[in-house]
Design an enzyme around this catalytic site. Structure first.
Site, short mmCIF file in Angstrom:
data_model
loop_
_atom_site.label_atom_id
_atom_site.label_comp_id
_atom_site.label_asym_id
_atom_site.label_seq_id
_atom_site.Cartn_x
_atom_site.Cartn_y
_atom_site.Cartn_z
N ASP A 135 -9.09 -3.97 1.89
CA ASP A 135 -7.62 -4.76 1.71
C ASP A 135 -7.90 -6.12 2.24
OD1 ASP A 135 -6.22 -2.59 0.55
OD2 ASP A 135 -5.96 -1.81 2.56
N ASP A 167 0.81 -1.04 0.07
CA ASP A 167 -0.14 0.13 0.01
C ASP A 167 0.81 1.01 -0.12
OD1 ASP A 167 -2.40 1.21 -0.16
OD2 ASP A 167 -3.09 0.66 2.11
N ASP A 200 -4.42 -1.79 5.00
CA ASP A 200 -4.71 -1.17 6.31
C ASP A 200 -6.28 -1.21 6.19
OD1 ASP A 200 -5.39 0.86 4.59
OD2 ASP A 200 -4.11 2.25 5.50
#
Length: 817
Positions: free
Chosen positions: A537, A225, A533
């Site tokens: 996801d 990410d 997070d």
């Protein structure tokens, strides 16, 4: 929960909602099902539980009508039509996908099963051969005692003696099986995983699934990410253009004329919804507000702004709060009885279009001609390319007499937006975390490909990727290694497989795009690690071989779907996890090399002796003691080796490489052949070499066998040092730092001395002279220079045991099919 049925409102349980129901919603409610907005006024929804984005989303029946279960109404009210409930909602599908257990074994578990099965089959086969040979020799009268007496004679030997002889033979065969079967392998794996898990806590990594430690060591790619992992998730002013030039560094107030500095500080302090609090005891100022507001306030503080003092010097007579449609906000300040300042702040290109002049370096107001306007536009474009969010700050003086005096008129007064004087254009960015570029480079050197998957646009994603070192300079946004999520998702499965390896950056990606990328990479044979997070996801975290959730910004759903939680949200900690994972894998390989050396040597010695002489030099008790050294104590010693930088200079082992490498085969065969050669010479010619011909035959036999046992144990003790560094010549590097290893080596030596001196009857040994002790130690020490010389022998790159691995994979595929 209220529901509108048949034109009237009825209270029902949330579990009784069905498709087609109309639900009234108001601020504070949680959306109980998926549906469409029928009507609403100022309806805003917090979708962070599903998307991970904290920004409030405005909903209306035309432009944005979709509502998702689990989200909260942040503002306004309205009604929705239920379109799906329960497992069919987005939340339900998400929960179903992450609750499924695919039951897949980790790459190491697959390898260990193959190795353990192979060793067990070989050990069982050897034990069976030894049993048949010894039984045949016993009942044919070819087995003799040390004094030459035949142990069994047909018709003369008592039945009880025959049974005793057979039991002894059977005991030796069973012992060989016990020695051969790697029962210490699960112990070694569990020990090294548990030790690493405890140590990883100090490196800000909480392991939720034990096997994830070793899987991370096999990782070939990391899909990371951006926000909060590669970047700080803290907006800061990175670039400033004022007075017709670039201010570098941005907080260098000496480059700003006094008038510009004063007006900037005034505008920053008053035209904001944030605040600055300075603790009484000193320390860093505490900022509040949106990320953008905090960045600009921090810039003002760096320029010398005293927030409370500046705000007390003028009075806000009217304000135009920031509007998402106009993309700017303004405030009118009364600074004296005759002067009013109108300050504006907002999207750079919009505010710049309202400006007609600027203040130059000489503090003069200068008309904004075409050349200067073009230079400011160029500055905005350059900032955008570097992933900076551009905000322009402007002001204009206003005659106090023109300000409406009546309260009603003042409330409806439109702040003047024309003829603005440009003060500055600031570029705000979310900077990369310190050390991220080095961490990415470390991964690259280790053969681990880092890929960035983000929801940002391609230009922003590219700029951050360049800064982090994921992309090299000169990379074009049209190249195959940079792709948009919607482009990737429209490809066919075969096309996604072809392009997945090339992708370094995916921008404008949805949660499903991330999941598709992970699936494609795994199908390509990669061991994939994913960081995330948000709740969105969770599917990718669950699908990946290793899911890494963020401990600070991560949602509970993301953490539940992960295998490891990164407590400080830092990519550098992810790299430390890779380092520990490789250490786990390397320690298990060290133990296997050490164990197989003992297995091969013990099996060959006993087989050759049994076939040729009818007796084995190492009896059951001695073999079990060697087995204890090899399994339990060896596992403790080698499983706790700490990671070294050398591990990060290797290529990742991936999914298909064999557990026993060519280097390991070379090392163990050299040591095993040495031990077999020496001990067989002692077995057949030991009494001649030691001048024991004149001694009692039984005593000479026991002395010789005790020497063989003692030398064999010391060979394992010294070879344990060699196992620490399978591919390094200096096996003593860092050995004193591992106190547990040194303690176990000392314990093994002490216990061996006790066995020889005090447990002779139990272990069938006799006390040895100091000369024979020196001989035993010398035979063990020779393994050190032998290992150093052996490591100079080159080995082929193609794995010797590759066919074993292929066979295992074929069998697994057949089972799956």
């Amino acid at each position: 929960m209220e529901v509108i049925r048949g034109g009237r409102r009825t209270k029902i349980s949330i579990f009784e909602i069905v498709v087609g129901d109309v639900l009234p919603l108001k601020i504070g409610d949680q959306v109980p099902a998926d549906g469409l907005v029928i009507s609403g006024h100022s309806l805003s929804v917090d979708e962070s539980s599903m998307t991970g984005e904290s920004k409030i989303v405005h909903k209306d029946p035309v432009r944005s009508p979709f509502l998702m279960s689990g989200c909260k109404i942040a503002d306004g009210y309205g009604t929705m039509l239920v379109t799906s409930v329960g497992i069919n909602t987005e939340w339900g599908l998400l929960m179903a996908s992450i609750s499924e257990d695919n039951g897949e074994e980790t790459p190491l578990q697959v390898r260990l099963n193959g190795v353990a099965t192979f060793i067990g089959m070989v050990g069982l086969g050897v034990a069976l051969v030894v049993l048949i040979v010894l039984v045949a020799r016993f009942f044919t009268g070819h087995t003799k005692d040390p004094d030459g007496t035949v142990q069994f004679t047909a018709g003369k030997t008592k039945v009880g003696d025959a049974i005793d002889g057979f039991v002894k033979i059977f005991t030796v065969a069973v012992t060989i099986v016990v020695v051969a079967v790697p029962e210490g392998l699960p112990l070694a794996v569990t020990l090294t995983l548990a030790y690493s898990m405890r140590k990883m806590m100090a490196d800000k990594a909480l392991v939720r699934r034990l096997s994830a430690c070793e899987t991370m060591g096999s990782a070939t790619t990391i899909c990371s990410d951006k926000t909060g992992t590669l970047t700080l998730n803290e907006m800061t002013v990175g670039e400033v253009s004022a007075c017709g030039k670039k201010i570098d560094p941005p907080d260098n107030k000496s480059l700003l004329p006094s008038r510009v500095l004063s007006l900037l500080i005034e505008g920053i302090a008053q035209n904001t919804t944030g605040s600055v609090f300075v603790p009484e005891g000193g320390g860093a100022p505490e900022l509040s507000g949106s990320p953008t507001e905090k960045a600009i306030l921090q810039w003002g503080v760096n320029l010398g702004m005293d927030f409370l003092s500046v705000r007390s010097e003028s009075v806000i007579i009217h304000a135009f709060p920031f509007n998402s449609e106009k993309k700017r906000g303004g405030v009118a300040l009364k600074v004296s009885d005759s002067e009013v300042h109108v300050h504006w702040k907002g999207a750079a290109e919009i505010v710049l279009a309202c400006c007609t002049s600027y203040i130059d370096t000489d503090d003069h107001v200068v008309p904004l001609d075409e050349d200067k306007l073009s230079s400011y536009k160029k500055a905005i474009e350059d900032m955008a390319v570097e992933s900076l969010r551009c905000v322009a700050i402007a002001y204009r003086p206003y005659d106090v007499k023109s300000v409406p005096s009546a309260a009603a008129e003042l409330e409806n007064w439109q702040l003047p937006e024309s003829d603005l004087i440009l003060l500055a254009i600031v570029g705000i960015k979310d900077p990369c975390r310190p050390g991220v570029k080095d961490a990415v480079q470390l991964c690259t050197n280790a053969g681990v490909k880092v890929r960035m998957v983000t929801g940002d646009n391609l230009q922003t994603a590219k700029a951050i990727a360049l800064e982090c070192g994921i992309l090299s300079s000169g990379t074009d946004a049209t190249e195959p290694n940079i792709i948009e999520g919607k482009t990737f998702r429209t490809l066919t499965e075969s096309q996604r497989l072809d392009i997945a390896d090339k992708i370094s950056v995916m921008g404008r990606s949805s949660p499903n795009d991330k999941l598709l990328l992970v699936q494609a990479l795994r199908m390509r044979g990669h061991v994939v690690a994913v960081t995330g997070d948000g709740t969105n996801d969770a599917p990718a975290l669950h699908e990946a071989d290793i899911g890494l959730a963020m401990g600070i910004q991560g949602t509970e759903v993301a953490k539940e779907s992960s295998d490891i939680i990164i407590l400080d949200d830092n990519f550098s900690s992810v790299v430390k996890v890779v380092r520990w994972g490789r250490s786990v894998y390397a320690n298990i390989q060290k133990f296997i090399q050490f164990q197989l050396t003992v297995n091969v040597a013990a099996l060959i010695i006993n087989v050759v002796a049994a076939v040729s002489a009818g007796n084995v030099p190492l009896n059951a008790v001695q073999l079990l003691w060697v087995n204890l050294i090899m399994d339990t104590l060896g596992a403790l010693a080698l499983a706790t080796e700490p990671p070294t930088d050398h591990l990060m200079r290797r290529a990742p082992v991936g999914r298909r490489e064999p557990l026993i490498t060519n280097i390991m085969w070379r090392n163990l065969l050299i040591q095993a052949l040495y031990q077999v050669t020496v001990l067989l010479i002692l077995n057949f010619r030991g009494r001649d070499i030691l001048n024991l011909q004149n001694d009692d035959k039984d005593h000479a036999f026991r002395v010789n066998n005790t020497l063989i046992f003692n030398a064999f144990v010391f060979c394992q003790v010294f070879n344990e040092f060699n196992a620490r560094k399978p591919d390094e010549v200096n096996v003593f590097k860092g050995v004193t730092k591992n106190r547990l290893f040194m303690g176990i080596i000392g314990l093994e030596v002490v216990l061996q001395v006790i066995i020889i001196f005090f447990l002779g009857k139990f272990a069938t040994t006799v006390r040895l002279s100091w000369k024979l002790w020196l001989v035993s130690i010398a035979l063990g020490i020779i393994s050190w220079p032998l290992a150093a010389i052996g490591k100079l022998i080159p080995v082929p790159e193609k794995p010797i045991a590759e066919f074993f691995t292929k066979k295992i994979h074929r069998q697994r595929n057949a089972d799956d099919g």
